[in-house]
Write an enzyme that holds these catalytic residues in place. Sequence first.
Site, PDB file in Angstrom:
ATOM      1  N   HIS A  17       0.955  -1.089  -0.104  1.00  0.00           N
ATOM      2  CA  HIS A  17       0.038  -0.111  -0.035  1.00  0.00           C
ATOM      3  C   HIS A  17       0.963   1.321   0.087  1.00  0.00           C
ATOM      4  O   HIS A  17       1.867   1.225   0.659  1.00  0.00           O
ATOM      5  CB  HIS A  17      -0.986   0.020   1.244  1.00  0.00           C
ATOM      6  CG  HIS A  17      -1.929   1.263   1.183  1.00  0.00           C
ATOM      7  ND1 HIS A  17      -1.516   2.268   1.562  1.00  0.00           N
ATOM      8  CD2 HIS A  17      -3.439   1.318   0.894  1.00  0.00           C
ATOM      9  CE1 HIS A  17      -2.690   3.121   1.439  1.00  0.00           C
ATOM     10  NE2 HIS A  17      -3.716   2.422   0.974  1.00  0.00           N
ATOM     11  N   ASP A  19       1.083   4.085   1.391  1.00  0.00           N
ATOM     12  CA  ASP A  19       1.069   4.641   2.524  1.00  0.00           C
ATOM     13  C   ASP A  19       1.929   3.843   3.239  1.00  0.00           C
ATOM     14  O   ASP A  19       3.050   4.400   4.194  1.00  0.00           O
ATOM     15  CB  ASP A  19       0.058   4.950   3.427  1.00  0.00           C
ATOM     16  CG  ASP A  19      -0.889   6.089   3.025  1.00  0.00           C
ATOM     17  OD1 ASP A  19      -0.570   7.077   2.299  1.00  0.00           O
ATOM     18  OD2 ASP A  19      -2.116   5.844   2.998  1.00  0.00           O
ATOM     19  N   LYS A  20       2.023   2.576   3.371  1.00  0.00           N
ATOM     20  CA  LYS A  20       2.904   1.618   4.152  1.00  0.00           C
ATOM     21  C   LYS A  20       4.256   1.521   3.282  1.00  0.00           C
ATOM     22  O   LYS A  20       5.184   1.460   4.026  1.00  0.00           O
ATOM     23  CB  LYS A  20       2.218   0.230   4.094  1.00  0.00           C
ATOM     24  CG  LYS A  20       1.347   0.154   5.270  1.00  0.00           C
ATOM     25  CD  LYS A  20       1.919  -0.026   6.589  1.00  0.00           C
ATOM     26  CE  LYS A  20       1.270   0.682   7.547  1.00  0.00           C
ATOM     27  NZ  LYS A  20       1.786   1.231   8.600  1.00  0.00           N
ATOM     28  N   GLU A  45      10.603  11.581   6.960  1.00  0.00           N
ATOM     29  CA  GLU A  45       9.419  11.743   6.182  1.00  0.00           C
ATOM     30  C   GLU A  45       9.329  11.249   4.913  1.00  0.00           C
ATOM     31  O   GLU A  45      10.233  11.766   4.026  1.00  0.00           O
ATOM     32  CB  GLU A  45       8.516  12.813   6.248  1.00  0.00           C
ATOM     33  CG  GLU A  45       8.582  13.464   7.715  1.00  0.00           C
ATOM     34  CD  GLU A  45       7.479  12.772   8.566  1.00  0.00           C
ATOM     35  OE1 GLU A  45       6.704  11.853   8.201  1.00  0.00           O
ATOM     36  OE2 GLU A  45       7.442  13.010  10.047  1.00  0.00           O
ATOM     37  N   GLU A  58      14.372  15.958   9.379  1.00  0.00           N
ATOM     38  CA  GLU A  58      15.687  16.499  10.241  1.00  0.00           C
ATOM     39  C   GLU A  58      16.435  15.278  10.691  1.00  0.00           C
ATOM     40  O   GLU A  58      15.707  14.338  11.363  1.00  0.00           O
ATOM     41  CB  GLU A  58      15.322  17.185  11.320  1.00  0.00           C
ATOM     42  CG  GLU A  58      14.607  18.464  10.881  1.00  0.00           C
ATOM     43  CD  GLU A  58      12.985  18.428  10.203  1.00  0.00           C
ATOM     44  OE1 GLU A  58      12.729  18.798   9.207  1.00  0.00           O
ATOM     45  OE2 GLU A  58      12.236  17.419  11.092  1.00  0.00           O
ATOM     46  N   LYS A 182      -5.686  -4.514   0.657  1.00  0.00           N
ATOM     47  CA  LYS A 182      -6.080  -4.330   1.737  1.00  0.00           C
ATOM     48  C   LYS A 182      -7.077  -5.528   2.303  1.00  0.00           C
ATOM     49  O   LYS A 182      -7.481  -6.228   1.731  1.00  0.00           O
ATOM     50  CB  LYS A 182      -7.128  -2.959   1.620  1.00  0.00           C
ATOM     51  CG  LYS A 182      -6.347  -1.629   1.648  1.00  0.00           C
ATOM     52  CD  LYS A 182      -7.403  -0.446   1.386  1.00  0.00           C
ATOM     53  CE  LYS A 182      -6.966   0.991   1.554  1.00  0.00           C
ATOM     54  NZ  LYS A 182      -7.772   1.945   1.723  1.00  0.00           N
ATOM     55  N   PHE A 257      -8.530  -4.306  -9.874  1.00  0.00           N
ATOM     56  CA  PHE A 257      -7.668  -3.541  -9.213  1.00  0.00           C
ATOM     57  C   PHE A 257      -6.197  -3.971  -9.728  1.00  0.00           C
ATOM     58  O   PHE A 257      -5.263  -4.728  -9.169  1.00  0.00           O
ATOM     59  CB  PHE A 257      -7.618  -4.140  -7.869  1.00  0.00           C
ATOM     60  CG  PHE A 257      -6.779  -3.376  -6.724  1.00  0.00           C
ATOM     61  CD1 PHE A 257      -5.919  -2.395  -7.264  1.00  0.00           C
ATOM     62  CD2 PHE A 257      -6.667  -3.774  -5.331  1.00  0.00           C
ATOM     63  CE1 PHE A 257      -5.154  -1.684  -6.094  1.00  0.00           C
ATOM     64  CE2 PHE A 257      -5.971  -2.876  -4.335  1.00  0.00           C
ATOM     65  CZ  PHE A 257      -5.377  -1.790  -4.966  1.00  0.00           C
ATOM     66  N   ASP A 265      -2.088   5.771  -6.341  1.00  0.00           N
ATOM     67  CA  ASP A 265      -2.270   6.713  -5.173  1.00  0.00           C
ATOM     68  C   ASP A 265      -0.873   7.382  -4.558  1.00  0.00           C
ATOM     69  O   ASP A 265      -0.122   6.400  -4.628  1.00  0.00           O
ATOM     70  CB  ASP A 265      -3.161   6.038  -3.944  1.00  0.00           C
ATOM     71  CG  ASP A 265      -4.441   6.054  -4.378  1.00  0.00           C
ATOM     72  OD1 ASP A 265      -5.200   6.984  -4.851  1.00  0.00           O
ATOM     73  OD2 ASP A 265      -5.222   4.781  -4.448  1.00  0.00           O
ATOM     74  N   ALA A 266      -0.814   8.582  -4.408  1.00  0.00           N
ATOM     75  CA  ALA A 266       0.294   8.950  -3.711  1.00  0.00           C
ATOM     76  C   ALA A 266       0.258   8.433  -2.280  1.00  0.00           C
ATOM     77  O   ALA A 266      -0.834   8.126  -1.605  1.00  0.00           O
ATOM     78  CB  ALA A 266       0.378  10.497  -3.776  1.00  0.00           C
ATOM     79  N   ARG A 271       0.272   7.930   7.553  1.00  0.00           N
ATOM     80  CA  ARG A 271      -1.184   8.174   7.158  1.00  0.00           C
ATOM     81  C   ARG A 271      -1.959   6.856   7.563  1.00  0.00           C
ATOM     82  O   ARG A 271      -3.300   6.668   6.911  1.00  0.00           O
ATOM     83  CB  ARG A 271      -1.397   8.357   5.822  1.00  0.00           C
ATOM     84  CG  ARG A 271      -2.586   9.256   5.513  1.00  0.00           C
ATOM     85  CD  ARG A 271      -2.366  10.158   4.178  1.00  0.00           C
ATOM     86  NE  ARG A 271      -2.181   9.406   3.029  1.00  0.00           N
ATOM     87  CZ  ARG A 271      -1.857   9.839   1.976  1.00  0.00           C
ATOM     88  NH1 ARG A 271      -1.957  11.429   1.721  1.00  0.00           N
ATOM     89  NH2 ARG A 271      -1.601   9.284   0.835  1.00  0.00           N
ATOM     90  N   LYS A 272      -1.495   5.920   8.220  1.00  0.00           N
ATOM     91  CA  LYS A 272      -2.171   4.668   8.597  1.00  0.00           C
ATOM     92  C   LYS A 272      -1.851   4.375  10.105  1.00  0.00           C
ATOM     93  O   LYS A 272      -1.766   3.395  10.442  1.00  0.00           O
ATOM     94  CB  LYS A 272      -1.669   3.616   7.756  1.00  0.00           C
ATOM     95  CG  LYS A 272      -2.044   3.211   6.326  1.00  0.00           C
ATOM     96  CD  LYS A 272      -3.691   3.232   6.218  1.00  0.00           C
ATOM     97  CE  LYS A 272      -4.141   3.363   4.776  1.00  0.00           C
ATOM     98  NZ  LYS A 272      -4.344   4.840   4.307  1.00  0.00           N
ATOM     99  N   LYS A 296      11.263  10.669  20.561  1.00  0.00           N
ATOM    100  CA  LYS A 296      10.137  11.104  20.149  1.00  0.00           C
ATOM    101  C   LYS A 296       8.940  10.281  21.026  1.00  0.00           C
ATOM    102  O   LYS A 296       8.844   9.190  20.490  1.00  0.00           O
ATOM    103  CB  LYS A 296       9.723  11.045  18.690  1.00  0.00           C
ATOM    104  CG  LYS A 296      10.354  12.347  17.834  1.00  0.00           C
ATOM    105  CD  LYS A 296      11.720  12.173  17.589  1.00  0.00           C
ATOM    106  CE  LYS A 296      12.366  13.049  16.713  1.00  0.00           C
ATOM    107  NZ  LYS A 296      13.692  13.118  16.784  1.00  0.00           N
ATOM    108  N   ASP A 298       5.623  10.375  20.560  1.00  0.00           N
ATOM    109  CA  ASP A 298       5.049   9.482  19.758  1.00  0.00           C
ATOM    110  C   ASP A 298       5.113   8.274  19.743  1.00  0.00           C
ATOM    111  O   ASP A 298       3.868   7.322  19.563  1.00  0.00           O
ATOM    112  CB  ASP A 298       4.793  10.481  18.426  1.00  0.00           C
ATOM    113  CG  ASP A 298       4.250  11.954  18.270  1.00  0.00           C
ATOM    114  OD1 ASP A 298       3.411  12.007  19.458  1.00  0.00           O
ATOM    115  OD2 ASP A 298       4.224  12.428  17.355  1.00  0.00           O
TER     116      ASP A 298
END
Length: 424
Positions: A17, A19-20, A45, A58, A182, A257, A265-266, A271-272, A296, A298
Site C-alpha cells: 500500500h 502509505d505503508k 518523512e 531532520e 487491503k 484492481f 495513489d500517492a 497516514r495509517k 519522540k 509519539d
Amino acid sequence: MTPKNFLFTSESVTEGHPDKVCDQISDAILDEFLTKYPQARVAAETTVTTGMALVCGEITADCYVDIPSVVRNTIKNIGYAGSEGGGFDYKTCAVLTSIDEQSCDIAGGVNKALEARSTNAGTSVCETENIGAGDQGIMFGYACNETPELMPLPISLAHKLSYRLAQVRKQGILNYLRPDGKSQVTVEYVDGKPSRIHTVLISTQHDPEINGVSDNEKVQEIIRRDITAFVIDEVFAHEEIKLDSKTKILVNPSGRFVVGGPQGDAGLTGRKIIVDTYGGYSRHGGGAFSGKDPTKVDRSAAYAARYAAKNVVAAGLAEKCEIELAYAIGVAEPVSIMVDTFGTGKISDDKISELVAKHFDLRPASIISKFDLRGLPAKNGGKFYQLLAAYGHMGRTDIFVPWEQTDKADELKAELCTCGCCAK
C-alpha cells in the site's frame, strides 16, 4: 458508553500500500542510522507517487547513510520491481532527498530534562540519560482479553489476512498478485463480546491476465476463488470464531484492481496510524510512529502505554484497559496518566492509575532503556522498525517486541488485597 450489541470494523493494509511503502522507507532509514549510530536523532518523512520517492526531514547523526540506496532496496523488497511492480519500479523511480539537522531548540529540550529527577518511579536511569520528551502530545495504549495477544479481535484478524495475502504473493502460491492490498473485518458483538464474523473484505492488486485469461469477469472469478481458499479460509482455520453461512465475503468488490501502489495513489508516512495501533477500537493521540527515533514520545510512549495496559489486563485487574499519557516537550515525567477500564476493572480506575505510576517508569530515557529502543536494529541484523511498519506495532507475535511482554503482571496482582476490592 459502547452499546452491548454492535458491529465493529477494522482494516489493515499490505506492505505494498502506498502509505505503508512510505512508512517502511522511513523506518528503514531509521534502522540504518540507529544501527550505525544509536544516539541518532531521526525524523524522516517519505512521500511516493508515480515514478518518484521523496525523503525529507531532520536527522542528526555522526555517521553516513546512503539514503537513496536504502529507499531503493526497501521498494525492491516490498515487490515493486520491473513489470511485476505494476507501474512502480525501484530501479527507475526518482529518489529525492531534502534533509536538515534537528533544530537546536528541540535538541536543547530533549538532551536534558527541565525538571529535577523524580524518585517515585520504579526504574532508575543514569543521570546523563535524564532526557526530556521530544515533543508535547498525548499517547494511548490499549489491551483487552479478546485474543491471546490481548488485542481487539477485528484488527487482529485484519492483520492476519493482510499478512497472509502478502505471504501467498511472495511464496508464489498466487503468482498473479501485486504488492498493493487491503483487508477489512467486521465482527458482531453480543453483550460486549465477539460473537461472530459479519463481513470479510479483501481488495488485492493483480495482473491484468491470469494464466492467459484476460476477460476481467473471469479474472475476478479466479481471484475470488483463490483468495477465499488460500487466504480467508487459511486464516480462519486457526481461529476460535469461524466463518458461518451468513458471513459476507467480499473480494475485489470494485471489480478490478490492476493499477495500484504509488502509481494508483500517492503515499505519505504516518497516514495509517489506526492500522498501526488498535484498528479504531481505542482512542488515538494522532501522532505517527514511523521514521521517528525513540526520543519522540509519539513512538516510545505509545509503546510504553501499550505495555502498561497489557500488563493490567494480563494481571486480571480488568478485561479492557486504555491508558492515556501526556507529555510536555523537554519534560521527562508525563504530565498526566489516565486509565479507563470501561467498567471492567476489579478495582477503581483511579487506583489502577496509581499502580501504573508506581510500577512503570514512563520517562523517555527509562522507556528507551527498558525496551532497548536504540539497540534493537543492530541486534536484529539492521532491520527492526521496518518490520513493525506493516501489520501493526502492537500485538505482534511474528517477531519479538519488548513492549508485548507481561513481566509486570505478577507485581500488579500482588497489589490487590485478598478480596480483590482495593489496592494496597
